[in-house]
Design a protein around this motif. Structure first.
Motif, PDB file in Angstrom:
ATOM      1  N   SER A  83      52.844  71.404  84.841  1.00  0.00           N
ATOM      2  CA  SER A  83      53.615  70.918  85.988  1.00  0.00           C
ATOM      3  C   SER A  83      54.402  69.669  85.646  1.00  0.00           C
ATOM      4  O   SER A  83      55.477  69.433  86.200  1.00  0.00           O
ATOM      5  N   THR A  84      53.910  68.882  84.698  1.00  0.00           N
ATOM      6  CA  THR A  84      54.663  67.696  84.272  1.00  0.00           C
ATOM      7  C   THR A  84      55.933  68.103  83.530  1.00  0.00           C
ATOM      8  O   THR A  84      57.010  67.558  83.772  1.00  0.00           O
ATOM      9  N   MET A  85      55.820  69.078  82.648  1.00  0.00           N
ATOM     10  CA  MET A  85      57.013  69.552  81.936  1.00  0.00           C
ATOM     11  C   MET A  85      58.013  70.124  82.929  1.00  0.00           C
ATOM     12  O   MET A  85      59.191  69.822  82.903  1.00  0.00           O
ATOM     13  N   ASP A  86      57.508  70.989  83.774  1.00  0.00           N
ATOM     14  CA  ASP A  86      58.356  71.698  84.719  1.00  0.00           C
ATOM     15  C   ASP A  86      59.011  70.736  85.704  1.00  0.00           C
ATOM     16  O   ASP A  86      60.179  70.893  86.045  1.00  0.00           O
ATOM     17  N   GLY A  87      58.235  69.759  86.158  1.00  0.00           N
ATOM     18  CA  GLY A  87      58.740  68.808  87.134  1.00  0.00           C
ATOM     19  C   GLY A  87      58.340  69.155  88.556  1.00  0.00           C
ATOM     20  O   GLY A  87      58.642  68.413  89.482  1.00  0.00           O
ATOM     21  N   PRO A  99      62.748  63.814  81.261  1.00  0.00           N
ATOM     22  CA  PRO A  99      63.496  64.843  81.999  1.00  0.00           C
ATOM     23  C   PRO A  99      62.588  65.975  82.477  1.00  0.00           C
ATOM     24  O   PRO A  99      61.491  66.150  81.963  1.00  0.00           O
ATOM     25  N   GLU A 100      63.054  66.737  83.440  1.00  0.00           N
ATOM     26  CA  GLU A 100      62.340  67.935  83.889  1.00  0.00           C
ATOM     27  C   GLU A 100      62.861  69.132  83.109  1.00  0.00           C
ATOM     28  O   GLU A 100      64.052  69.257  82.879  1.00  0.00           O
ATOM     29  N   PHE A 101      61.938  70.016  82.704  1.00  0.00           N
ATOM     30  CA  PHE A 101      62.323  71.143  81.856  1.00  0.00           C
ATOM     31  C   PHE A 101      62.236  72.483  82.580  1.00  0.00           C
ATOM     32  O   PHE A 101      62.435  73.530  81.975  1.00  0.00           O
ATOM     33  N   LEU A 126      56.867  77.451  78.715  1.00  0.00           N
ATOM     34  CA  LEU A 126      55.994  76.337  79.106  1.00  0.00           C
ATOM     35  C   LEU A 126      54.556  76.610  78.680  1.00  0.00           C
ATOM     36  O   LEU A 126      53.825  75.697  78.280  1.00  0.00           O
ATOM     37  N   VAL A 127      54.141  77.885  78.755  1.00  0.00           N
ATOM     38  CA  VAL A 127      52.789  78.240  78.323  1.00  0.00           C
ATOM     39  C   VAL A 127      52.658  78.039  76.809  1.00  0.00           C
ATOM     40  O   VAL A 127      51.668  77.484  76.323  1.00  0.00           O
TER      41      VAL A 127
END
Ligand code: HEC
Length: 139
Positions: A83-87, A99-101, A126-127
């Motif tokens: 969720s941190t990567m995704d934003g 940044p959000e990915f 992301l996985v």
């Protein structure tokens, strides 16, 4: 703040151009290692310890990604990392330095177990990144 964003984005743009050939094929598994090198290493460093080349230019130091399990009672916080990567679910304290990915790395979804038998379709990229970051955890 704006300056660091632009720097970060310029580096991201440069790294995605460099890493863009050959294109990932639809049926191949994304490589977490490659995605990490292309999208994360500039800030978090080649081995995840927060010592990337851009780190000193950010207003907030990039986290040491090798200590995520150690900081979470020895359990890799997979949902938090994704969720941190995704934003989509960042803590309120979280700065805008990263940044959000979610949009950039969207693509084919895979099913990820998010706890207690609950599964969530999650972008395969992301996985793969979460798997790779898990492999970087210090014992
Ligand atoms: C432009 C620099 C930058 C890039 C690129 C970047 N990050 Fe970050 N990241 C940060 C910063 C700065 C923080 C700390 C932000 C805060 O706590 O406010 C952070 C925090 C994190 C955290 C939370 C760590 C913790 O201990 O709570 C994770 C997980 C993370 N990043 C993963 C990634 C991944 C995976 C990528 C690549 C897909 C990535 N980051 C790309 C700068 C970056």
């Amino acid at each position: 703040m704006r300056k660091t964003w632009i720097l970060g984005l310029a580096a991201l743009a440069a790294s995605s151009v460099a890493g863009c050939v050959p294109q990932e094929r639809e049926h191949t598994q994304p490589s977490g290692k490659r995605l990490y090198a292309e999208n994360c290493a500039a800030c978090h460093g080649p081995s995840g310890q927060g010592d990337g080349t851009l780190a000193k230019d950010l207003f907030m130091p990039p986290s040491d990604l090798t200590a995520l399990s150690a900081n979470n009672d020895g359990i890799f916080p997979r949902n938090y990392v994704v969720s941190t990567m995704d934003g989509y679910a960042r803590g309120e304290h979280f700065s805008g330095a990263m940044p959000e990915f979610g949009v950039k790395l969207a693509g084919k979804d895979v099913i990820m177990e998010t706890g207690d038998g609950v599964v969530t379709p999650t972008p395969a990229a992301l996985v793969a990144l979460a798997d790779y970051i898990e492999s970087l955890q210090a014992d």
